[in-house]
Design a protein around this motif. Structure first.
Motif, PDB file in Angstrom:
ATOM      1  N   HIS A 140       0.887  -1.235   0.056  1.00  0.00           N
ATOM      2  CA  HIS A 140      -0.097  -0.028   0.005  1.00  0.00           C
ATOM      3  C   HIS A 140       1.034   1.170   0.072  1.00  0.00           C
ATOM      4  O   HIS A 140       0.963   2.075   0.880  1.00  0.00           O
ATOM      5  N   GLY A 141       1.481   1.254  -0.957  1.00  0.00           N
ATOM      6  CA  GLY A 141       2.212   2.614  -1.415  1.00  0.00           C
ATOM      7  C   GLY A 141       3.276   3.129  -0.003  1.00  0.00           C
ATOM      8  O   GLY A 141       3.992   2.429   0.494  1.00  0.00           O
ATOM      9  N   GLU A 142       3.031   4.377   0.219  1.00  0.00           N
ATOM     10  CA  GLU A 142       3.797   5.245   1.150  1.00  0.00           C
ATOM     11  C   GLU A 142       3.534   4.435   2.563  1.00  0.00           C
ATOM     12  O   GLU A 142       4.602   4.571   3.043  1.00  0.00           O
ATOM     13  N   ALA A 143       2.566   4.026   2.782  1.00  0.00           N
ATOM     14  CA  ALA A 143       2.210   3.557   4.169  1.00  0.00           C
ATOM     15  C   ALA A 143       2.862   2.257   4.533  1.00  0.00           C
ATOM     16  O   ALA A 143       3.236   1.923   5.570  1.00  0.00           O
ATOM     17  N   ASP A 144       3.607   1.730   3.388  1.00  0.00           N
ATOM     18  CA  ASP A 144       4.309   0.292   3.415  1.00  0.00           C
ATOM     19  C   ASP A 144       5.597   0.637   3.262  1.00  0.00           C
ATOM     20  O   ASP A 144       6.558  -0.341   2.853  1.00  0.00           O
ATOM     21  N   GLY A 145       6.079   1.864   2.863  1.00  0.00           N
ATOM     22  CA  GLY A 145       7.457   2.194   2.742  1.00  0.00           C
ATOM     23  C   GLY A 145       7.846   2.002   1.171  1.00  0.00           C
ATOM     24  O   GLY A 145       9.128   2.041   0.802  1.00  0.00           O
ATOM     25  N   LEU A 146       6.894   1.758   0.406  1.00  0.00           N
ATOM     26  CA  LEU A 146       7.001   1.656  -0.970  1.00  0.00           C
ATOM     27  C   LEU A 146       6.217   2.677  -1.908  1.00  0.00           C
ATOM     28  O   LEU A 146       5.185   2.343  -2.590  1.00  0.00           O
ATOM     29  N   PRO A 147       6.786   3.899  -1.819  1.00  0.00           N
ATOM     30  CA  PRO A 147       5.904   5.112  -2.617  1.00  0.00           C
ATOM     31  C   PRO A 147       5.865   4.772  -3.857  1.00  0.00           C
ATOM     32  O   PRO A 147       6.591   4.497  -4.681  1.00  0.00           O
ATOM     33  N   GLY A 148       4.415   5.084  -4.397  1.00  0.00           N
ATOM     34  CA  GLY A 148       4.113   4.915  -5.923  1.00  0.00           C
ATOM     35  C   GLY A 148       3.747   3.544  -6.260  1.00  0.00           C
ATOM     36  O   GLY A 148       3.569   3.414  -7.391  1.00  0.00           O
ATOM     37  N   LEU A 149       3.734   2.654  -5.417  1.00  0.00           N
ATOM     38  CA  LEU A 149       3.336   1.142  -5.626  1.00  0.00           C
ATOM     39  C   LEU A 149       2.250   0.682  -5.076  1.00  0.00           C
ATOM     40  O   LEU A 149       2.038   0.403  -3.630  1.00  0.00           O
ATOM     41  N   LEU A 150       1.483   0.003  -5.702  1.00  0.00           N
ATOM     42  CA  LEU A 150       0.241  -0.453  -4.970  1.00  0.00           C
ATOM     43  C   LEU A 150       0.092  -2.022  -5.530  1.00  0.00           C
ATOM     44  O   LEU A 150       0.233  -2.232  -6.663  1.00  0.00           O
ATOM     45  N   VAL A 151       0.082  -3.171  -4.727  1.00  0.00           N
ATOM     46  CA  VAL A 151      -0.069  -4.390  -5.209  1.00  0.00           C
ATOM     47  C   VAL A 151      -1.338  -5.274  -4.592  1.00  0.00           C
ATOM     48  O   VAL A 151      -1.416  -5.066  -3.380  1.00  0.00           O
ATOM     49  N   ASP A 152      -1.970  -5.851  -5.373  1.00  0.00           N
ATOM     50  CA  ASP A 152      -3.247  -6.382  -4.863  1.00  0.00           C
ATOM     51  C   ASP A 152      -3.228  -7.897  -5.355  1.00  0.00           C
ATOM     52  O   ASP A 152      -2.764  -8.303  -6.196  1.00  0.00           O
ATOM     53  N   ARG A 153      -3.879  -8.510  -4.355  1.00  0.00           N
ATOM     54  CA  ARG A 153      -4.058 -10.076  -4.486  1.00  0.00           C
ATOM     55  C   ARG A 153      -5.715  -9.945  -5.273  1.00  0.00           C
ATOM     56  O   ARG A 153      -6.423  -9.532  -4.395  1.00  0.00           O
ATOM     57  N   VAL A 154      -5.690 -10.517  -6.537  1.00  0.00           N
ATOM     58  CA  VAL A 154      -7.133 -10.778  -7.174  1.00  0.00           C
ATOM     59  C   VAL A 154      -7.255 -12.091  -7.474  1.00  0.00           C
ATOM     60  O   VAL A 154      -7.233 -12.561  -8.517  1.00  0.00           O
ATOM     61  N   GLY A 155      -8.005 -12.716  -6.510  1.00  0.00           N
ATOM     62  CA  GLY A 155      -7.971 -14.271  -6.769  1.00  0.00           C
ATOM     63  C   GLY A 155      -6.859 -14.968  -7.041  1.00  0.00           C
ATOM     64  O   GLY A 155      -5.860 -15.022  -6.146  1.00  0.00           O
ATOM     65  N   PRO A 156      -6.672 -15.383  -8.146  1.00  0.00           N
ATOM     66  CA  PRO A 156      -5.363 -16.458  -8.467  1.00  0.00           C
ATOM     67  C   PRO A 156      -4.308 -15.715  -8.781  1.00  0.00           C
ATOM     68  O   PRO A 156      -3.090 -16.264  -9.042  1.00  0.00           O
ATOM     69  N   LEU A 157      -4.484 -14.259  -8.932  1.00  0.00           N
ATOM     70  CA  LEU A 157      -3.004 -13.537  -9.546  1.00  0.00           C
ATOM     71  C   LEU A 157      -2.756 -12.327  -8.584  1.00  0.00           C
ATOM     72  O   LEU A 157      -3.697 -12.107  -7.788  1.00  0.00           O
ATOM     73  N   TYR A 158      -1.650 -11.760  -8.732  1.00  0.00           N
ATOM     74  CA  TYR A 158      -1.524 -10.381  -8.114  1.00  0.00           C
ATOM     75  C   TYR A 158      -1.481  -9.420  -9.275  1.00  0.00           C
ATOM     76  O   TYR A 158      -1.009  -9.744 -10.628  1.00  0.00           O
ATOM     77  N   ARG A 159      -1.979  -8.138  -9.059  1.00  0.00           N
ATOM     78  CA  ARG A 159      -2.054  -6.986  -9.912  1.00  0.00           C
ATOM     79  C   ARG A 159      -1.111  -5.861  -9.153  1.00  0.00           C
ATOM     80  O   ARG A 159      -1.372  -5.291  -8.142  1.00  0.00           O
ATOM     81  N   SER A 160      -0.326  -5.267  -9.980  1.00  0.00           N
ATOM     82  CA  SER A 160       0.548  -4.310  -9.456  1.00  0.00           C
ATOM     83  C   SER A 160       0.197  -2.857 -10.093  1.00  0.00           C
ATOM     84  O   SER A 160       0.015  -2.995 -11.628  1.00  0.00           O
ATOM     85  N   THR A 161      -0.355  -1.794  -9.514  1.00  0.00           N
ATOM     86  CA  THR A 161      -0.385  -0.365 -10.135  1.00  0.00           C
ATOM     87  C   THR A 161       0.566   0.377  -9.727  1.00  0.00           C
ATOM     88  O   THR A 161       0.894   0.687  -8.650  1.00  0.00           O
ATOM     89  N   ILE A 162       1.321   1.096 -10.916  1.00  0.00           N
ATOM     90  CA  ILE A 162       2.283   2.155 -10.692  1.00  0.00           C
ATOM     91  C   ILE A 162       1.742   3.480 -10.586  1.00  0.00           C
ATOM     92  O   ILE A 162       1.128   3.755 -11.792  1.00  0.00           O
ATOM     93  N   VAL A 163       1.739   4.065  -9.522  1.00  0.00           N
ATOM     94  CA  VAL A 163       1.080   5.525  -9.645  1.00  0.00           C
ATOM     95  C   VAL A 163       1.908   6.455  -9.190  1.00  0.00           C
ATOM     96  O   VAL A 163       1.629   7.785  -9.007  1.00  0.00           O
ATOM     97  N   GLY A 164       3.422   6.304  -9.298  1.00  0.00           N
ATOM     98  CA  GLY A 164       4.272   7.164  -9.131  1.00  0.00           C
ATOM     99  C   GLY A 164       5.916   6.662  -9.660  1.00  0.00           C
ATOM    100  O   GLY A 164       5.844   5.428  -9.434  1.00  0.00           O
ATOM    101  N   ALA A 165       6.416   7.764 -10.201  1.00  0.00           N
ATOM    102  CA  ALA A 165       7.799   7.299 -10.610  1.00  0.00           C
ATOM    103  C   ALA A 165       8.783   6.529  -9.754  1.00  0.00           C
ATOM    104  O   ALA A 165       9.582   5.862 -10.152  1.00  0.00           O
ATOM    105  N   SER A 166       8.573   6.837  -8.539  1.00  0.00           N
ATOM    106  CA  SER A 166       9.427   6.491  -7.455  1.00  0.00           C
ATOM    107  C   SER A 166       9.147   4.924  -7.190  1.00  0.00           C
ATOM    108  O   SER A 166      10.105   4.120  -6.888  1.00  0.00           O
ATOM    109  N   ALA A 167       8.194   4.250  -7.971  1.00  0.00           N
ATOM    110  CA  ALA A 167       8.076   2.930  -7.789  1.00  0.00           C
ATOM    111  C   ALA A 167       8.933   2.172  -8.900  1.00  0.00           C
ATOM    112  O   ALA A 167       9.054   0.970  -8.731  1.00  0.00           O
TER     113      ALA A 167
END
Length: 300
Positions: free
Chosen positions: A9-36
């Motif tokens: 969960h991005g900045e709150a997890d110390g990984l700014p600009g990066l969101l990663v979700d588990r969606v059933g059988p797979l993972y989906r990463s969303t890049i919302v900032g260049a720092s990711a």
């Protein structure tokens, strides 16, 4: 029983600009900032080390989708066990219920896992005395599915016929009775203003802004009047989940609710926080990192 949740969960997890979700059988990463960009491969490798057959998709969300001709498209960064081909839907689970998700296009998959605890609270109420619900801006119907499964009757409102069809597919996927839900393809403002039904519970989780046949919707301009109409159809001792996704939080959500109740000449018994689930942590001093806020309101 649940494989819909946030992993990073991005900045709150110390990984700014990066969101990663588990969606059933797979993972989906969303890049919302260049720092990711320099962080992502390390994160993907950590997921692969934990789960060698993991399939990982990545989508870049660096610009406002309203300024683009096409929605962002996900790409495969780890094939893993090939759980899905481009364009395929996947089935994911929350508390044993199944939901169709679309992980390839856009910035969401058709399911908002941050509302998990609020759905559980609504389900607990529906299993008790709160049997008649109104779900405004219902999207693909996660609340509706959970409430119908708990024995409630629901009216689901959204301007998107596609989302309402998706809702029906989710009900069918869980072998639930479609007759327990009524879909209305309408602007929520129009629907509630003409509604004569009295509800035990109302879910209100609107977009920040949207263009509809009834005119442009804006949380800042229209929300108080909509909530006043909601109070008019909310039964005594009824509950209402009021959500807002906005960077500017003036007036406060509680003040907005109280103003709407006053306009509707309704009395409030209680207002309780309705935060996102624990896998969407807040970073102290960085409120702009999470725009979601919610409250549970009980009418006197």
């Amino acid at each position: 029983r649940t494989d819909l949740f946030r992993v990073v969960h991005g900045e709150a997890d110390g990984l700014p600009g990066l969101l990663v979700d588990r969606v059933g059988p797979l993972y989906r990463s969303t890049i919302v900032g260049a720092s990711a960009w320099p962080l992502r491969e390390t994160v993907y490798q950590a997921i692969e080390d934990l789960e060698p057959q993991a399939m990982i998709l990545e989508v870049a969300h660096m610009t406002d989708v309203r300024q683009r001709e096409e929605l962002p498209q996900a790409r495969i960064v780890r094939h893993g066990a090939h759980y899905a081909k481009p364009g395929d839907r996947v089935i994911a689970h929350e508390d044993g219920l199944r939901y169709w998700c679309e992980p390839w296009e856009g910035i969401d998959t058709g399911f908002f896992a941050d509302q998990r605890e609020n759905r559980r609270h609504a389900v607990a109420l529906a299993r008790g005395t709160h049997k008649r619900w109104l779900n405004l801006f219902c999207h693909t119907g996660a609340y509706t599915v959970a409430l119908v499964a708990a024995g409630a009757d629901v009216v689901s409102v959204d301007i998107s016929k596609r989302y309402l069809d998706w809702l029906d597919e989710n009900l069918t996927l869980n072998e639930l009775d479609l007759a327990r839900n009524t879909n209305l393809a309408e602007d929520a403002r129009v629907s509630v203003s003409g509604d004569k039904t009295v509800y035990d519970g109302i879910i209100v989780d609107p977009p920040t802004a949207a263009r509809t046949d009834a005119g442009f919707w804006s949380v800042r301009k229209d929300y108080e009047n909509l909530l006043a109409d909601c109070f008019r159809v909310l039964a005594p001792s009824g509950v209402m989940l009021v959500c807002r996704n906005a960077r500017k939080r003036t007036p406060t959500l509680e003040a907005l609710v109280k103003a709407a109740a006053k306009k509707a000449k309704a009395k409030i018994a209680s207002i309780e926080p309705a935060p996102p689930a624990a896998d969407y942590p807040r970073m102290r001093g960085f409120s702009e990192g999470d725009s979601f806020e919610g409250v549970w309101v009980t009418r006197a």
